[in-house]
Design an enzyme around this catalytic site. Structure first.
Site, short mmCIF file in Angstrom:
data_model
loop_
_atom_site.label_atom_id
_atom_site.label_comp_id
_atom_site.label_asym_id
_atom_site.label_seq_id
_atom_site.Cartn_x
_atom_site.Cartn_y
_atom_site.Cartn_z
N GLY A 42 1.17 -8.85 9.17
CA GLY A 42 1.56 -10.05 8.43
C GLY A 42 3.07 -10.16 8.42
N PHE A 43 3.55 -11.13 7.66
CA PHE A 43 4.99 -11.42 7.63
C PHE A 43 5.81 -10.21 7.16
CE2 PHE A 43 8.08 -13.35 4.34
CZ PHE A 43 9.18 -13.22 5.18
N ILE A 44 5.58 -9.75 5.95
CA ILE A 44 6.37 -8.62 5.44
C ILE A 44 5.97 -7.34 6.17
CG2 ILE A 44 6.92 -7.25 3.38
CD1 ILE A 44 6.28 -9.80 1.70
N TYR B 48 -4.75 -16.30 -7.81
CA TYR B 48 -3.91 -15.35 -7.05
C TYR B 48 -3.15 -14.44 -8.01
CZ TYR B 48 0.07 -13.57 -4.42
OH TYR B 48 1.03 -12.74 -3.87
N LYS C 151 -3.49 -10.34 -8.54
CA LYS C 151 -2.39 -9.37 -8.37
C LYS C 151 -2.22 -8.53 -9.64
CE LYS C 151 -0.98 -9.77 -4.18
NZ LYS C 151 -1.01 -8.63 -3.27
N1 LIG Z 1 5.64 -13.51 0.93
C1 LIG Z 1 5.86 -13.58 -0.36
O1 LIG Z 1 6.67 -14.40 -0.83
C2 LIG Z 1 5.13 -12.66 -1.31
C3 LIG Z 1 5.48 -12.71 -2.67
C4 LIG Z 1 4.80 -11.88 -3.56
C5 LIG Z 1 3.82 -11.01 -3.11
N2 LIG Z 1 3.50 -11.00 -1.78
C6 LIG Z 1 2.44 -10.09 -1.34
O2 LIG Z 1 2.94 -9.29 -0.29
C7 LIG Z 1 1.91 -9.00 0.65
C8 LIG Z 1 2.32 -9.43 2.03
O3 LIG Z 1 2.61 -10.83 1.99
P1 LIG Z 1 2.97 -11.67 3.28
O4 LIG Z 1 3.77 -12.83 2.85
O5 LIG Z 1 3.46 -10.76 4.35
O6 LIG Z 1 1.52 -12.23 3.63
P2 LIG Z 1 0.72 -12.21 5.00
O7 LIG Z 1 -0.49 -13.06 4.76
O8 LIG Z 1 1.61 -12.58 6.13
O9 LIG Z 1 0.31 -10.69 5.15
C9 LIG Z 1 -0.87 -10.15 4.60
C10 LIG Z 1 -1.63 -9.46 5.70
O10 LIG Z 1 -2.81 -8.91 5.12
C11 LIG Z 1 -3.88 -9.11 6.03
N3 LIG Z 1 -5.13 -9.15 5.28
C12 LIG Z 1 -5.60 -10.15 4.48
N4 LIG Z 1 -6.81 -9.83 4.00
C13 LIG Z 1 -7.13 -8.61 4.52
C14 LIG Z 1 -8.25 -7.76 4.40
N5 LIG Z 1 -9.31 -8.12 3.66
N6 LIG Z 1 -8.23 -6.58 5.07
C15 LIG Z 1 -7.18 -6.22 5.83
N7 LIG Z 1 -6.09 -7.01 6.00
C16 LIG Z 1 -6.06 -8.18 5.33
C17 LIG Z 1 -3.59 -10.45 6.70
O11 LIG Z 1 -4.25 -10.60 7.94
C18 LIG Z 1 -2.07 -10.40 6.83
O12 LIG Z 1 -1.68 -9.91 8.09
C19 LIG Z 1 0.66 -9.71 0.13
O13 LIG Z 1 -0.11 -8.79 -0.61
C20 LIG Z 1 1.22 -10.79 -0.78
O14 LIG Z 1 0.32 -11.18 -1.78
C21 LIG Z 1 4.13 -11.81 -0.87
#
Ligand SMILES: NC(=O)c1ccc[n+]([C@@H]2O[C@H](COP(=O)([O-])OP(=O)(O)OC[C@H]3O[C@@H](n4cnc5c(N)ncnc54)[C@H](O)[C@@H]3O)[C@@H](O)[C@H]2O)c1
Length: 329
Positions: free
Chosen positions: A21-23, A163, A167
């Site tokens: 994913g992104f992060i 959501y 969390k």
């Molecule tokens: N980007 C933000 O601004 C932000 C802010 C607060 C919290 N977060 C949290 O940080 C984490 C990463 O966020 P992100 O922006 O990179 O999101 P993202 O959607 O790009 O990354 C999440 C990854 O988890 C994978 N995933 C989803 N469901 C799954 C499952 N059941 N089994 C295995 N893999 C699964 C997805 O395919 C994806 O690659 C997430 O938990 C998100 O809730 C992100």
């Protein structure tokens, strides 16, 4: 050659869930770049954005680091998680369903993936003897009722969306499971709106950067006075690494935010400067679940982890513009 003043850090093996994913892409890359080993567990789901972006991240990671191991599987599957945590020294659990608005359409799926999935990862990692667990929580846990800047010791009991509730549920689940294992460092990181290259394409900064560059109108929710604490992904990665290397034992939550919120009108103006084009702006109703403001108190992360954000918003926005220009949708 003179001996180094500090012993070299021994390489470690990490499970990064959500690692394409992104992060997760940026974090996996940073761990690999410093010589650690990474196993990625990701289900390559199409939520909340197209799987093609995750395939690209996986390809780019493998192109740079041939030995990265990617397991395709779901965190709600106990056998899959048990296999993935075997033999790792630490877990960075980023997998989850992100996004406030889509969570109203499928709250049960958010609960399953974010709460049950986190319970699986924490419980099975602990059973395998993993002593270092870091997982992604969110600024959304603070809702609208928490005084700002939000501190980690706020009760956070009035989430505004499924959501946010999922969390907070994941945090509570991890903290209760850890009561029996005080020798484990288990850290919840509350990320505040993360942006940067490869940001989820449905998120405001990337969506708006594309629109501004293409001369399309962007829609700002509300009158532009909503405030967000935007945090660059490079700062988030440094924060995760700080925890990965030196988290205190026991369960602890930290805010990772810029601590310098900006209103959406100000963000649009800054984006226009970074893009070199005047944005065309329309206004729309504030969607259900969006909070009025996010604003992190970052004293705990500073005092206990030695972390503070480094990226200026102007430089960070330029990194997004550059990425978007080089990667047409
Ligand atoms: N980007 C933000 O601004 C932000 C802010 C607060 C919290 N977060 C949290 O940080 C984490 C990463 O966020 P992100 O922006 O990179 O999101 P993202 O959607 O790009 O990354 C999440 C990854 O988890 C994978 N995933 C989803 N469901 C799954 C499952 N059941 N089994 C295995 N893999 C699964 C997805 O395919 C994806 O690659 C997430 O938990 C998100 O809730 C992100």
């Amino acid at each position: 050659m003179s001996a180094p003043s500090h012993p070299a850090r021994s390489p470690r093996r990490w499970l990064v869930t959500g690692g394409v994913g992104f992060i997760g892409y940026h974090l996996s890359r940073a761990l690999l770049a410093r010589g650690d080993e990474v196993v990625v567990l990701d289900d390559f789901s199409d939520a909340p954005y197209p799987v093609a972006e995750k395939r690209r991240n996986a390809r780019d990671l493998a192109a740079e680091h041939a030995h990265v191991e990617v397991v395709e599987g779901c965190i709600t599957n106990r056998d899959v998680v048990a296999g993935a945590v075997a033999g790792v020294d630490g877990v960075v659990h980023l997998a989850g369903l992100a996004g406030v608005r889509p969570s109203f359409k499928d709250p049960a799926r958010y609960a399953r993936v974010n709460v049950e999935g986190t319970a699986n990862v924490v419980e099975l990692a602990r059973a395998q003897g993993v002593r270092n667990l870091v997982f992604a929580s969110s600024s959304s846990v603070y809702g609208n009722a928490t005084p700002l800047p939000a501190r980690e010791d706020a009760p956070a009991i009035e989430p505004e969306s499924p959501y946010a509730a999922s969390k907070r549920g994941a945090e509570l689940m991890a903290s209760i499971l850890m009561k029996a294992s005080p020798e484990i460092a288990c850290t919840a990181l509350r990320f505040f709106t993360v942006y940067g290259p490869r940001q989820r394409p449905e998120m405001a900064i990337t969506l708006w950067a594309r629109a501004v560059l293409e001369g399309r109108t962007i829609t700002v929710f509300g009158d532009g006075s909503m405030r967000r604490d935007f945090t660059h992904v490079d700062d988030i990665v440094r924060g995760v690494l700080a925890v990965a290397d030196s988290a205190p034992k026991g369960y602890r939550a930290y805010n990772l935010g810029s601590g310098a919120p900006i209103d959406l009108a100000g963000l649009v103006a800054a984006l226009g400067v970074a893009a070199g084009r005047a944005p065309l702006v329309a206004h729309g109703p504030v969607p259900r679940g969006d909070v009025d403001a996010t604003f992190a108190d970052i004293a705990r992360a500073h005092d206990e982890l030695g972390w503070s954000p480094q990226m200026k918003l102007t430089t960070g926005l330029a990194s997004v513009i550059d990425w978007v220009q080089k990667h047409p949708a």
